[in-house]
Each structure stands twice: as structure tokens, then as C-alpha cells.
Enzyme design. Structure first.
Site, short mmCIF file in Angstrom:
data_model
loop_
_atom_site.label_atom_id
_atom_site.label_comp_id
_atom_site.label_asym_id
_atom_site.label_seq_id
_atom_site.Cartn_x
_atom_site.Cartn_y
_atom_site.Cartn_z
N SER A 23 1.04 -1.34 -0.10
CA SER A 23 0.01 0.36 0.12
C SER A 23 1.43 1.39 -0.15
O SER A 23 0.25 2.05 0.33
CB SER A 23 -0.95 -0.35 1.04
OG SER A 23 0.01 0.13 2.55
N ASN A 110 -1.57 -2.38 13.46
CA ASN A 110 -3.52 -2.71 13.08
C ASN A 110 -3.36 -1.31 14.47
O ASN A 110 -4.65 -0.55 13.56
CB ASN A 110 -4.35 -3.85 13.45
CG ASN A 110 -3.98 -5.34 12.86
OD1 ASN A 110 -2.54 -4.53 11.83
ND2 ASN A 110 -3.68 -6.44 13.66
N HIS A 156 -40.59 22.83 -7.76
CA HIS A 156 -40.37 21.59 -9.88
C HIS A 156 -40.22 22.49 -10.60
O HIS A 156 -40.11 22.55 -11.43
CB HIS A 156 -42.06 21.73 -9.60
CG HIS A 156 -42.73 21.68 -8.53
ND1 HIS A 156 -43.60 20.02 -7.90
CD2 HIS A 156 -43.30 22.56 -7.69
CE1 HIS A 156 -44.18 20.19 -7.12
NE2 HIS A 156 -44.48 21.08 -6.36
N SER A 277 -15.71 25.87 -27.45
CA SER A 277 -15.84 24.73 -27.62
C SER A 277 -14.96 24.45 -29.53
O SER A 277 -14.43 25.37 -29.01
CB SER A 277 -17.21 24.42 -28.61
OG SER A 277 -16.92 23.57 -29.64
N LYS A 283 -19.47 29.42 -28.24
CA LYS A 283 -19.87 28.68 -27.28
C LYS A 283 -19.49 29.30 -26.28
O LYS A 283 -17.68 29.50 -26.24
CB LYS A 283 -19.47 26.55 -27.46
CG LYS A 283 -20.88 26.95 -28.13
CD LYS A 283 -22.01 26.94 -27.37
CE LYS A 283 -21.55 25.16 -27.31
NZ LYS A 283 -22.93 24.93 -26.10
N ASN A 285 -18.49 27.81 -22.27
CA ASN A 285 -19.37 26.54 -21.71
C ASN A 285 -19.42 26.79 -19.76
O ASN A 285 -18.38 27.31 -19.54
CB ASN A 285 -18.98 25.61 -22.20
CG ASN A 285 -19.74 25.23 -23.73
OD1 ASN A 285 -20.79 25.23 -23.55
ND2 ASN A 285 -18.86 24.10 -24.35
N GLU A 290 -19.65 22.12 -14.23
CA GLU A 290 -20.22 20.94 -14.63
C GLU A 290 -19.61 20.02 -14.21
O GLU A 290 -19.68 18.71 -13.26
CB GLU A 290 -19.60 20.75 -16.08
CG GLU A 290 -21.37 21.34 -17.47
CD GLU A 290 -21.32 21.47 -18.25
OE1 GLU A 290 -21.28 20.13 -18.91
OE2 GLU A 290 -20.75 22.13 -19.08
N GLN A 322 -7.16 -2.11 4.60
CA GLN A 322 -6.17 -1.51 3.56
C GLN A 322 -6.80 -0.41 2.60
O GLN A 322 -6.55 0.34 1.77
CB GLN A 322 -5.25 -2.05 3.21
CG GLN A 322 -3.82 -1.26 2.49
CD GLN A 322 -2.69 -2.55 2.31
OE1 GLN A 322 -2.15 -2.19 3.31
NE2 GLN A 322 -2.86 -2.86 1.03
N1 ARG Z 1 -1.21 -1.25 5.31
C1 ARG Z 1 -2.22 -1.89 6.56
C2 ARG Z 1 -3.39 -1.24 6.19
O1 ARG Z 1 -3.19 -0.22 5.59
C3 ARG Z 1 -1.55 -1.88 8.03
C4 ARG Z 1 -2.04 -2.71 8.70
C5 ARG Z 1 -1.20 -3.94 8.20
N2 ARG Z 1 -1.31 -4.79 8.57
C6 ARG Z 1 -0.95 -5.98 8.77
N3 ARG Z 1 -1.63 -7.17 10.46
N4 ARG Z 1 -0.96 -6.74 7.89
O2 ARG Z 1 -4.69 -1.37 6.26
#
Ligand code: ARG
Length: 461
Positions: A23, A110, A156, A277, A283, A285, A290, A322
Site C-alpha cells: 500500500s 493494526n 418543481h 468549443s 460557445k 461553456n 459541470e 487497507q
Molecule cells: N497497510 C495496512 C493497512 O493499511 C497496515 C496494517 C496491516 N496489518 C496487518 N496485520 N497486515 O491497513
């Protein structure tokens, strides 16, 4: 590369799994929060005698070096090291050896990720709150300049009763004020410190959670270790707050798109906030409006994605979680991208006051006032409604507005009508007689603006 958790394994991770699992690509943006959290944790470990004080000192000073190296662009994060937490821990260990290996005592990724996400979201929330204050200011300023700008109010999308553009702008002020309050409220529930929850069941080390809470400036501590690592309500709440903000910006954008059409011509977007445009030379726009309207969709999508991601997860931490980051980060980025351009688009647009006034005069927006006129002369409201209904029918047939009828025509509908009806149905009277609290009368709007300015000043303190 050897994994920090590699002891139990006899094979290295498949390359595809490394890429899939990692990640770091998106969680590296939490480097500051991760380091801050680790500094607090290490300081506490040293104070409690859980690790030698000398090691705690080494950890803290090297983490500070790592922070400045990251900010100077000197650090390259590794996919193999999975996420921001292990990347920083690896950097630390590479640099200071055994002391670095002691940092993760009494902590799990965690509770670490729960901490980092909370801190990161609170920092971003502060920035969005500031943008919302500016947004409230923009609408209040717009209102100030338009307390006499009469325009049609709609239900409306049919012309209903005359209001002022100031009143319309102040409706949006109210929305963004609620957004501001909602975000403050959400931040309060995010402001809870989860370290000490461990992987799921707390820890056997004598951690001083209160000290960590105070060092990091949190107001509370999570009270259940399972919940501490598996709660993402604060992410969902923020995603929801951001969705509502986008809904509000999108509604006004939609109005601006309509109003800048040739058919309405109530406003004209500044050239600097419009696009042309590639084929049609005439135009101009309203692309900005939008795009804001369109981007509301992705922010809603993130909310749905997050809710769905969480719905089937048994306690406690699961890797599914994650997936919270890219979605909430995208919602944050989108709102931060939209609000400033939304504000500038509004403060630069031209208001065609005359077209708004003409718009209010067409479509019998004073019919309710004509009926009220009869009520004030003693007719029951239902009868008055019917008399004016007939009058409107006559006007449509003869292509006239109510105020264009002669006294003779007027009296053919009711003989209690007198000359003072013309004043009673003028646009100015229709608006300024609506002097109830929260109404569009100039006096009330000015009061609402004063109140808004006081609130905005409070937010700035
Ligand atoms: N990169 C993980 C997350 O975003 C961190 C926690 C991962 N913990 C684990 N036991 N795999 O949640």
C-alpha cells in the site's frame, strides 16, 4: 528483501503478491503522522522503562532525521517493505540497528495504522474546515450585494414566488454552515487515540496510553482493543460529510449551469472560469460547474465503496480495511480541489439583475400575494385562491400580467378589489412583506447576514 515478519516463512513472497499487497503507493502520504506517532510511542516506551532510555533517544532523533530526509526528497520508499509503517521502521533499523528494532515493542501495525489514519484525517479536516469558512464568506458577500436583487423562487422548477438573490445565496450559506458543523462533529469522534490496542487484544507491556494521548494531542483513548483496531466509522463519517459537501456544491453548480443558459441568462460566468468549443465558435461553456457536479459522483462512489468494504468484516482487523485509504483520500482530494475553484467561480460571475427581475415578473409569481390581498380584505383564503386562479386564467388568455390588468378587469373578478392592489402585488412588496424570521424581506436578510458574519468570525478564532 527480507521481510520484517519473515521469521516464520521459508519462501519469499511472490513478486505479484508483493505488488498486490503493498500500500506504500498511496499510504506514503501519511509519513508525517506515522513518524509523529512513533516518536510518541518510543518516548513513552523509554519513560516506562520498557526499552532502554538510550534506545528511545536514538529512535526519536533518527525518526526526526528520517522526517527531514523524506521532506527533502532523499528517501525512496520500497514496494517490498509493503506500507509506510514498515518502510519507516526499516529505514530506522538500517540506520540505528538494534535500537530501531525495539520501536515496535507493544505495538502492532493494526493499532499503528488506525492511529495514523485518524491523525491524517484530522489534519485534512482542518484544511477543509478552513475552505468551508471561505465558502460561507463567499455566499455571505454575494448576499450582501444582492439584498435588492429580485428573482423568481421556484418549486418543481416552475416559477413560484419572488425572492431575492441574497435570500437564495443565504440558503447556501446555511448548507455550508451545517457542513462545517458536521465536520467538527465528525472530527470529535476521530479524535480518539487507539495505540495500546495492539493487534487486537491489547498488550502485556505497561504502556502509558494517557501519556501517548497527551503527547499526540488527542482528546480521548479508545476503550476496547478490538474496536480500537477494527473501527473505521470515522472514515465512513468523513466520507459521508464530504459527500454532503459535494451534494451542496453540485446543486449550486447545477443552478449556475441552468442560469447561464441563454434561456435564463440570470448569470454569466467569467471568461476565466469558462471554456470554449473546438467546433462551435459562439460557445462559452460552464465546464467548471459541470465538473464539480460530475465529481460529486466519485465522492458518493467512495462512500458506497467504503460502506460495502466494511459490511462483512468479522472482528477485528482484516486486510480489506487497507482499501479504506485510496477511497477516503480521493474524497478528500476531490473536495479540496473543488471548493476553491467553486468559490472563485462564484465570486467572479456576473449577475444579470435585470433578467432576474424580469424573470420574477413573469409567471404570476405574485398570485399568492394577490390572494393574500383579498384575504386581508375579509375573503376566506380558499375563496381568494379561486378568484385569483380565475384571474390568472384570464391573464394567460389575454397575455397579461396581474399588475397589467385595469381596475375594471380586476373588479370583474371581485368587487372588493381597490386601487391598493397594484402596490400589494408589486415585486418589491411581495418580497419585503415576507418579513417572517427566515424570510426573504430585506430586513430579515440583513439580519441573517449579520448573524452569518458573526458565525464566520467565530470560526476564524
Ligand atoms: N497497510 C495496512 C493497512 O493499511 C497496515 C496494517 C496491516 N496489518 C496487518 N496485520 N497486515 O491497513
Amino acid at each position: 528483501m527480507a521481510k520484517l515478519w519473515g521469521g516464520r516463512f521459508r519462501k519469499s513472497t511472490d513478486k505479484k503478491v508483493d505488488d498486490f499487497n503493498s500500500s506504500i503507493r498511496f499510504d506514503k502520504r501519511m509519513y508525517k503522522q506515522d513518524i509523529k506517532g512513533s516518536i510518541a510511542h518510543a518516548t513513552m516506551l523509554g519513560k516506562q522503562g520498557i526499552i532502554p532510555q538510550a534506545d528511545a533517544d536514538k529512535i526519536v532523533s533518527e525518526l526526526e532525521n528520517i522526517l527531514s530526509d523524506i521532506e527533502a526528497g532523499k528517501v525512496e520508499f520500497l514496494i517490498d517493505a509493503e506500507d509506510i509503517h514498515m518502510n519507516i521502521e526499516k529505514l530506522l533499523t538500517d540506520r540505528i540497528g538494534d535500537a530501531g528494532k525495539r520501536l515496535h515493542t507493544g505495538r502492532s501495525r493494526n493499532d499503528q495504522v488506525a492511529l495514523d489514519v485518524r491523525m491524517y484525517l484530522m489534519d485534512e479536516t482542518d484544511e477543509i474546515l478552513e475552505m468551508l469558512v471561505h465558502t460561507m464568506q463567499v455566499f455571505t458577500d454575494l448576499a450582501k450585494e444582492n439584498t435588492d436583487t429580485i428573482m423568481p423562487g421556484y418549486t418543481h422548477l416552475q416559477k413560484a414566488q419572488p425572492i431575492t438573490f441574497a435570500h437564495h445565496a443565504m440558503a447556501y450559506y446555511e448548507m455550508f454552515k451545517r457542513d462545517y458543523q458536521r465536520l467538527c462533529d465528525c472530527k470529535e469522534r476521530t479524535n480518539v487515540m487507539p495505540l495500546g490496542s495492539g493487534a487486537l487484544a491489547g498488550t502485556t507491556y505497561p504502556l502509558d496510553r494517557e501519556l501517548v494521548r497527551d503527547m499526540l494531542g488527542f482528546s480521548e483513548i479508545t476503550m476496547n482493543s478490538l474496536d480500537g483496531v477494527s473501527d473505521r466509522d470515522f472514515v465512513l463519517e468523513l466520507a459521508s460529510c464530504l459527500s454532503i459537501i459535494m451534494m451542496h456544491t453540485s446543486r449550486f453548480s447545477e443552478e449556475l449551469i441552468l442560469w447561464s443558459s441563454n434561456e435564463f441568462s440570470f448569470v454569466e460566468m467569467d471568461d476565466a472560469f469558462s471554456t470554449g468549443s473546438s467546433i462551435m465558435p459562439q460557445k462559452k461553456n460552464p465546464d467548471v460547474a459541470e465538473l464539480i457536479r460530475g465529481k460529486a459522483g466519485r465522492v458518493y462512489g467512495n462512500l458506497m465503496g467504503l460502506l460495502t468494504m466494511m459490511k462483512g468484516i468479522p472482528l477485528a482487523y482484516n486486510k480489506d480495511m487497507q482499501e479504506d485509504k485510496e477511497q477516503i483520500f480521493d474524497s478528500i482530494d476531490t473536495v479540496k480541489l473543488c471548493l476553491p475553484v467553486f468559490c472563485d467561480m462564484i465570486s467572479t460571475m456576473k449577475i444579470n439583475k435585470n433578467n432576474m427581475y424580469e424573470g420574477a415578473k413573469g409567471g404570476f409569481t405574485n398570485a399568492t400575494d394577490a390572494a393574500d390581498y383579498l384575504v386581508k380584505k375579509g375573503l376566506p383564503f380558499r375563496d381568494a385562491h379561486s378568484v385569483i386562479g380565475n384571474m390568472v386564467f384570464y391573464c394567460i388568455e389575454h397575455n397579461k400580467a396581474i399588475e397589467d390588468l385595469t381596475m375594471e378587469e380586476m373588479q370583474s373578478f371581485s368587487d372588493i378589489i381597490e386601487d391598493d392592489i397594484y402596490d400589494a402585488v408589486s415585486m418589491e412588496t411581495c418580497v419585503n412583506d415576507r418579513n417572517v424570521i427566515g424570510g426573504p424581506a430585506k430586513e430579515m436578510t440583513e439580519k441573517a447576514i449579520k448573524k452569518a458574519e458573526a458565525f464566520i468570525n467565530e470560526c476564524k478564532e
